[in-house]
Design an enzyme around this catalytic site. Structure first.
Site, PDB file in Angstrom:
ATOM      1  N   TYR A 178      51.804  39.462  54.134  1.00  0.00           N
ATOM      2  CA  TYR A 178      50.956  38.270  54.102  1.00  0.00           C
ATOM      3  C   TYR A 178      51.637  37.123  53.340  1.00  0.00           C
ATOM      4  O   TYR A 178      51.677  35.978  53.813  1.00  0.00           O
ATOM      5  CB  TYR A 178      49.627  38.642  53.443  1.00  0.00           C
ATOM      6  CG  TYR A 178      48.594  37.551  53.388  1.00  0.00           C
ATOM      7  CD1 TYR A 178      47.852  37.205  54.519  1.00  0.00           C
ATOM      8  CD2 TYR A 178      48.327  36.873  52.200  1.00  0.00           C
ATOM      9  CE1 TYR A 178      46.884  36.217  54.466  1.00  0.00           C
ATOM     10  CE2 TYR A 178      47.354  35.893  52.134  1.00  0.00           C
ATOM     11  CZ  TYR A 178      46.635  35.563  53.265  1.00  0.00           C
ATOM     12  OH  TYR A 178      45.672  34.585  53.209  1.00  0.00           O
ATOM     13  N   LYS A 191      52.822  33.444  54.773  1.00  0.00           N
ATOM     14  CA  LYS A 191      52.306  32.168  54.264  1.00  0.00           C
ATOM     15  C   LYS A 191      53.427  31.316  53.647  1.00  0.00           C
ATOM     16  O   LYS A 191      53.406  30.091  53.755  1.00  0.00           O
ATOM     17  CB  LYS A 191      51.189  32.419  53.237  1.00  0.00           C
ATOM     18  CG  LYS A 191      49.950  33.112  53.834  1.00  0.00           C
ATOM     19  CD  LYS A 191      49.292  32.297  54.939  1.00  0.00           C
ATOM     20  CE  LYS A 191      47.958  32.882  55.362  1.00  0.00           C
ATOM     21  NZ  LYS A 191      47.278  32.075  56.395  1.00  0.00           N
TER      22      LYS A 191
HETATM   23  P1  NAP Z   1      38.322  35.660  58.037  1.00  0.00           P
HETATM   24  O1  NAP Z   1      36.903  35.496  57.612  1.00  0.00           O
HETATM   25  O2  NAP Z   1      38.888  37.034  58.133  1.00  0.00           O
HETATM   26  O3  NAP Z   1      38.523  34.889  59.438  1.00  0.00           O
HETATM   27  C1  NAP Z   1      39.745  34.950  60.127  1.00  0.00           C
HETATM   28  C2  NAP Z   1      39.627  34.166  61.413  1.00  0.00           C
HETATM   29  O4  NAP Z   1      40.876  34.253  62.125  1.00  0.00           O
HETATM   30  C3  NAP Z   1      38.558  34.680  62.342  1.00  0.00           C
HETATM   31  O5  NAP Z   1      37.931  33.599  62.984  1.00  0.00           O
HETATM   32  C4  NAP Z   1      39.343  35.522  63.353  1.00  0.00           C
HETATM   33  O6  NAP Z   1      38.631  35.571  64.576  1.00  0.00           O
HETATM   34  C5  NAP Z   1      40.619  34.696  63.444  1.00  0.00           C
HETATM   35  N1  NAP Z   1      41.760  35.463  63.936  1.00  0.00           N
HETATM   36  C6  NAP Z   1      42.360  36.523  63.366  1.00  0.00           C
HETATM   37  N2  NAP Z   1      43.372  36.958  64.117  1.00  0.00           N
HETATM   38  C7  NAP Z   1      43.421  36.143  65.206  1.00  0.00           C
HETATM   39  C8  NAP Z   1      44.244  36.075  66.362  1.00  0.00           C
HETATM   40  N3  NAP Z   1      45.260  36.944  66.559  1.00  0.00           N
HETATM   41  N4  NAP Z   1      44.020  35.116  67.272  1.00  0.00           N
HETATM   42  C9  NAP Z   1      43.003  34.231  67.097  1.00  0.00           C
HETATM   43  N5  NAP Z   1      42.198  34.231  66.018  1.00  0.00           N
HETATM   44  C10 NAP Z   1      42.400  35.193  65.093  1.00  0.00           C
HETATM   45  O7  NAP Z   1      39.313  34.881  57.073  1.00  0.00           O
HETATM   46  P2  NAP Z   1      39.088  33.606  56.110  1.00  0.00           P
HETATM   47  O8  NAP Z   1      38.897  34.117  54.746  1.00  0.00           O
HETATM   48  O9  NAP Z   1      38.110  32.659  56.689  1.00  0.00           O
HETATM   49  O10 NAP Z   1      40.577  32.992  56.167  1.00  0.00           O
HETATM   50  C11 NAP Z   1      40.927  31.916  57.004  1.00  0.00           C
HETATM   51  C12 NAP Z   1      42.356  31.496  56.669  1.00  0.00           C
HETATM   52  O11 NAP Z   1      42.439  31.189  55.291  1.00  0.00           O
HETATM   53  C13 NAP Z   1      43.402  32.595  56.927  1.00  0.00           C
HETATM   54  O12 NAP Z   1      44.591  32.024  57.420  1.00  0.00           O
HETATM   55  C14 NAP Z   1      43.632  33.165  55.553  1.00  0.00           C
HETATM   56  O13 NAP Z   1      44.914  33.755  55.439  1.00  0.00           O
HETATM   57  C15 NAP Z   1      43.492  31.917  54.690  1.00  0.00           C
HETATM   58  N6  NAP Z   1      43.162  32.197  53.285  1.00  0.00           N
HETATM   59  C16 NAP Z   1      41.975  32.778  52.964  1.00  0.00           C
HETATM   60  C17 NAP Z   1      41.701  33.028  51.621  1.00  0.00           C
HETATM   61  C18 NAP Z   1      40.405  33.626  51.166  1.00  0.00           C
HETATM   62  O14 NAP Z   1      40.246  33.837  49.947  1.00  0.00           O
HETATM   63  N7  NAP Z   1      39.447  33.895  52.023  1.00  0.00           N
HETATM   64  C19 NAP Z   1      42.638  32.685  50.636  1.00  0.00           C
HETATM   65  C20 NAP Z   1      43.836  32.115  51.015  1.00  0.00           C
HETATM   66  C21 NAP Z   1      44.086  31.852  52.352  1.00  0.00           C
HETATM   67  P3  NAP Z   1      38.729  36.782  65.632  1.00  0.00           P
HETATM   68  O15 NAP Z   1      38.733  38.042  64.847  1.00  0.00           O
HETATM   69  O16 NAP Z   1      37.523  36.593  66.503  1.00  0.00           O
HETATM   70  O17 NAP Z   1      39.994  36.565  66.388  1.00  0.00           O
END
Ligand code: NAP
Length: 259
Positions: free
Chosen positions: A167, A171
């Site tokens: 991961y 990133k």
């Molecule tokens: P999440 O709730 O797990 O949502 C992930 C989203 O990505 C879902 O809509 C999922 O939809 C989609 N996705 C995953 N694989 C995919 C694929 N192969 N093709 C198309 N869509 C895909 O995650 P989140 O926490 O909202 O995170 C969103 C972003 O923020 C990510 O890039 C994550 O790395 C980043 N981030 C999050 C955090 C945190 O604390 N939450 C911190 C730092 C960075 P489907 O499963 O329907 O495809």
């Protein structure tokens, strides 16, 4: 709509009327909050994720709030599917002004136990996906001489995090990709930036479990997790028409964690 604290501050307002935004990973969490925020500010939003059912739910919520959204189900790691989505958005919605590469996954485990599949899945979703989407939108954006691209990275890509070799590599790669594409496209009035969230309340962090999350809250100077809408606000600022001189940057939104 995206959850806000009880004493929610007034939200940023940007005029995005007439603009079309593509948001990946829009079916839940941070991506959903970004899609809802861009729609609330006047953009027509193309919603991308694999789950068509969840996208339909988000589109319905945006329409119920008076906005415009259309679903484009797609796996962001698949080249032909990404090309078809971008062509479909241009055909159905006329243009693409904004791209937010937010789709991402984690497959956490320590290095000695990490499988080839765990490495490949995270890299192909988190890094290949944004590459494919940026390459595909670069043509229409260059032709219209306008564009705003935001890539959702992570503090894990900036400082590393045990258990996240795949991961954090994805990133960190996304940050390098952001800075390079920003320099390639700056002359065409296209900006490319990254937002690096810290720990944000979502399904991704809920998977850590309550004990670890309590530890995280103690470590964060703000003493809480961030909310998805707080990432959406940073994205909204970066995609504003007035942010044209702000490019090749990483905006960290982490409650002071890595400050
Ligand atoms: P999440 O709730 O797990 O949502 C992930 C989203 O990505 C879902 O809509 C999922 O939809 C989609 N996705 C995953 N694989 C995919 C694929 N192969 N093709 C198309 N869509 C895909 O995650 P989140 O926490 O909202 O995170 C969103 C972003 O923020 C990510 O890039 C994550 O790395 C980043 N981030 C999050 C955090 C945190 O604390 N939450 C911190 C730092 C960075 P489907 O499963 O329907 O495809």
């Amino acid at each position: 709509m995206a959850k806000e604290p009880d004493s929610a501050p007034a939200r940023l307002r940007v005029d995005l009327a007439g603009q079309v935004a593509v948001v990946t990973g829009a079916s839940q969490g941070i991506g959903r909050a970004i899609a809802e925020t861009l729609a609330a500010n006047g953009a027509v939003v193309a919603l991308v994720a694999r789950s068509a059912a969840k996208l339909a739910e988000v589109a319905a919520a945006i329409r119920a709030a008076g906005g415009r959204a259309e679903e484009f189900p797609c796996d962001v790691s698949k080249g032909e599917a990404v090309t078809a989505v971008v062509e479909g958005v241009v055909a159905r919605l006329g243009r693409i002004d904004i791209l937010v590469n937010n789709a991402g996954v984690t497959r956490d485990t320590l290095l000695p136990r990490m499988s080839d599949e765990e490495w490949d899945e995270v890299l192909s979703t988190n890094l290949r996906g944004p590459f494919l989407f940026m390459r595909a939108v670069s043509r229409p954006m260059m032709q219209q001489r306008y564009g705003r691209i935001v890539n959702v990275a992570s503090v894990s890509g900036l400082i590393g995090n045990p258990g996240q070799a795949n991961y954090s590599a994805s990133k960190a790669g996304l940050v390098g990709l952001t800075r390079t594409v920003a320099k390639e496209l700056a002359g065409r009035k296209i900006t490319v930036n990254a937002v690096a969230p810290g720990f944000i309340a979502s399904e991704m962090t809920a998977a850590l479990g309550p004990v670890l999350l309590d530890e995280v809250k103690k470590r964060v100077p703000a003493k809480r997790l961030g909310e998805a809408w707080e990432i959406a606000e940073a994205v909204l600022f970066l995609v504003a028409p007035s942010s044209g001189y702000l490019t090749a940057q990483v905006v960290t939104v982490d409650g002071g964690l890595i400050g």
